[in-house]
Design a protein around this motif. Structure first.
Motif, PDB file in Angstrom:
ATOM      1  N   ALA A 149       3.701  -8.390  -2.433  1.00  0.00           N
ATOM      2  CA  ALA A 149       4.247  -7.256  -1.691  1.00  0.00           C
ATOM      3  C   ALA A 149       5.765  -7.177  -1.834  1.00  0.00           C
ATOM      4  O   ALA A 149       6.331  -6.093  -2.029  1.00  0.00           O
ATOM      5  N   GLU A 150       6.418  -8.330  -1.764  1.00  0.00           N
ATOM      6  CA  GLU A 150       7.883  -8.353  -1.861  1.00  0.00           C
ATOM      7  C   GLU A 150       8.353  -7.853  -3.222  1.00  0.00           C
ATOM      8  O   GLU A 150       9.302  -7.064  -3.323  1.00  0.00           O
ATOM      9  N   ARG A 164      11.682   0.726   7.604  1.00  0.00           N
ATOM     10  CA  ARG A 164      12.048  -0.077   8.788  1.00  0.00           C
ATOM     11  C   ARG A 164      13.262  -0.957   8.506  1.00  0.00           C
ATOM     12  O   ARG A 164      14.060  -1.223   9.397  1.00  0.00           O
ATOM     13  N   GLN A 165      13.403  -1.399   7.252  1.00  0.00           N
ATOM     14  CA  GLN A 165      14.564  -2.197   6.869  1.00  0.00           C
ATOM     15  C   GLN A 165      15.816  -1.351   6.690  1.00  0.00           C
ATOM     16  O   GLN A 165      16.922  -1.878   6.548  1.00  0.00           O
ATOM     17  N   THR A 179      -1.511   1.503   0.143  1.00  0.00           N
ATOM     18  CA  THR A 179      -0.612   0.370  -0.120  1.00  0.00           C
ATOM     19  C   THR A 179       0.821   0.848  -0.305  1.00  0.00           C
ATOM     20  O   THR A 179       1.766   0.272   0.247  1.00  0.00           O
ATOM     21  N   ARG A 215       2.306   1.889   3.014  1.00  0.00           N
ATOM     22  CA  ARG A 215       2.677   0.706   3.811  1.00  0.00           C
ATOM     23  C   ARG A 215       4.000   0.116   3.315  1.00  0.00           C
ATOM     24  O   ARG A 215       4.845  -0.284   4.102  1.00  0.00           O
ATOM     25  N   ASP A 216       4.146   0.077   1.994  1.00  0.00           N
ATOM     26  CA  ASP A 216       5.395  -0.439   1.429  1.00  0.00           C
ATOM     27  C   ASP A 216       6.579   0.448   1.817  1.00  0.00           C
ATOM     28  O   ASP A 216       7.655  -0.045   2.169  1.00  0.00           O
ATOM     29  N   ARG A 224       7.740  -4.054  -3.479  1.00  0.00           N
ATOM     30  CA  ARG A 224       8.719  -3.272  -2.717  1.00  0.00           C
ATOM     31  C   ARG A 224      10.083  -3.259  -3.403  1.00  0.00           C
ATOM     32  O   ARG A 224      10.806  -2.253  -3.343  1.00  0.00           O
ATOM     33  N   ASP A 273       6.778   2.345   4.444  1.00  0.00           N
ATOM     34  CA  ASP A 273       7.028   2.123   5.875  1.00  0.00           C
ATOM     35  C   ASP A 273       7.879   0.872   6.088  1.00  0.00           C
ATOM     36  O   ASP A 273       8.829   0.877   6.885  1.00  0.00           O
ATOM     37  N   ALA A 274       7.536  -0.195   5.377  1.00  0.00           N
ATOM     38  CA  ALA A 274       8.271  -1.464   5.524  1.00  0.00           C
ATOM     39  C   ALA A 274       9.718  -1.307   5.062  1.00  0.00           C
ATOM     40  O   ALA A 274      10.649  -1.787   5.731  1.00  0.00           O
ATOM     41  N   LEU A 275       9.931  -0.628   3.953  1.00  0.00           N
ATOM     42  CA  LEU A 275      11.283  -0.418   3.446  1.00  0.00           C
ATOM     43  C   LEU A 275      12.087   0.508   4.351  1.00  0.00           C
ATOM     44  O   LEU A 275      13.294   0.315   4.538  1.00  0.00           O
TER      45      LEU A 275
END
Length: 276
Positions: free
Chosen positions: A9-10, A51-52, A41, A44-45, A13, A47-49
């Motif tokens: 995942a890392e 949030r960062q 997928t 979700r990636d 992203r 969304d995670a980026l």
């Protein structure tokens, strides 16, 4: 980007973020095709980026976040970015440290990663204006107890920044009275035109003092710092001896670096760029 369903995942992203920054925006369906993963997928990636705080989601895709030159993210916000690159850089930079030397570590998440790799280097004197870096050494001593060859840590005073660095007149005066063999310097941005820069004016002055007090300057910066320009420049590329970066630095940027720096070290690659 190559298609690879087995990317962590890392890693996935990091590829997405590079593509967003390079192209100025991407669509979800383009990313699913290039990465060989599902829409879910990719979303979700994204969304995670988001949030960062490193990209902005828009309908059907994502665009880069345009930051003001005065914006300074906090330490925790930066800590989760480019983890693999920072670890690779830290490992390579640690190889440049000789036992028994006096070194300085500036503030930043890459120097924080480097500090962990220096715990077993004997008889170091470590000067730092980073609360987080000092804590790495102090925590190790609390865990293992006093041991022969443990680093002597000198933490400057000063006013704390969002990135947990100590800056201002107190820090400047303390650093100005010292001399160290090597400075390992984390940066907000690096470019040919602006050199090394930061969004924090007080931090810029403290970094100038660090550079002036060092016999050798080693910048530790992942590829995303290239081309970023903060509010205040504090050193030119010609004042830097070595840049330690990761394999994500593009070929064009490597060529530009090699024209201005004595040495380029690309973590994870067996041959570095220049060593004149």
């Amino acid at each position: 980007m190559s298609e690879n369903q087995n990317l962590l995942a890392e890693q996935r992203r990091a590829l997405i973020l590079d593509e967003v920054r390079r192209r100025g925006g991407v669509r979800v369906n383009e990313l699913t095709r290039k990465l060989g993963v599902s829409d879910m997928t990719v979303r979700r990636d994204l969304d995670a980026l988001a949030r960062q705080g490193v990209l902005e989601k828009v309908h059907g895709g994502a665009v880069p976040v345009v930051e003001a030159s005065t914006h300074e993210p906090g330490f925790e916000a930066k800590l989760g970015l480019e983890l693999t690159a920072k670890e690779d850089i830290a490992r390579s930079a640690a190889e440049l440290v000789a036992p028994g030397t006096a070194i300085a570590l500036s503030g930043g998440t890459t120097t924080y990663a480097l500090a962990h790799h220096l715990l077993d280097v004997p008889d170091l004197t470590v000067v730092t204006n980073s609360v987080r870096v000092a804590d790495v050494f102090h925590a190790a001593q609390r865990t293992t107890g006093p041991r022969q060859g443990a680093a002597t840590v000198v933490l400057t005073g000063g006013v704390r920044t969002p990135s947990d660095s100590l800056v201002g007149p107190v820090a400047d005066q303390a650093i100005g009275a010292l001399h160290f063999d090597v400075l390992f310097l984390g940066v907000h941005g690096i470019s040919v035109e602006a050199g090394l820069s930061t969004p924090n004016l007080a931090e810029a002055e403290t970094n100038r003092r660090l550079v002036q007090s060092a016999r050798r300057v080693v910048v530790v910066a992942d590829h995303t710092k290239w081309g970023t320009v903060g509010l205040s420049s504090f050193a030119s590329l010609e004042q830097v001896d070595t840049l330690v970066t990761d394999a994500g630095l593009p070929a064009g940027a490597r060529a530009e670096v090699s024209e201005h720096l004595r040495r380029l070290v690309v973590a994870g690659e067996s041959v570095d760029g220049t060593d004149s």
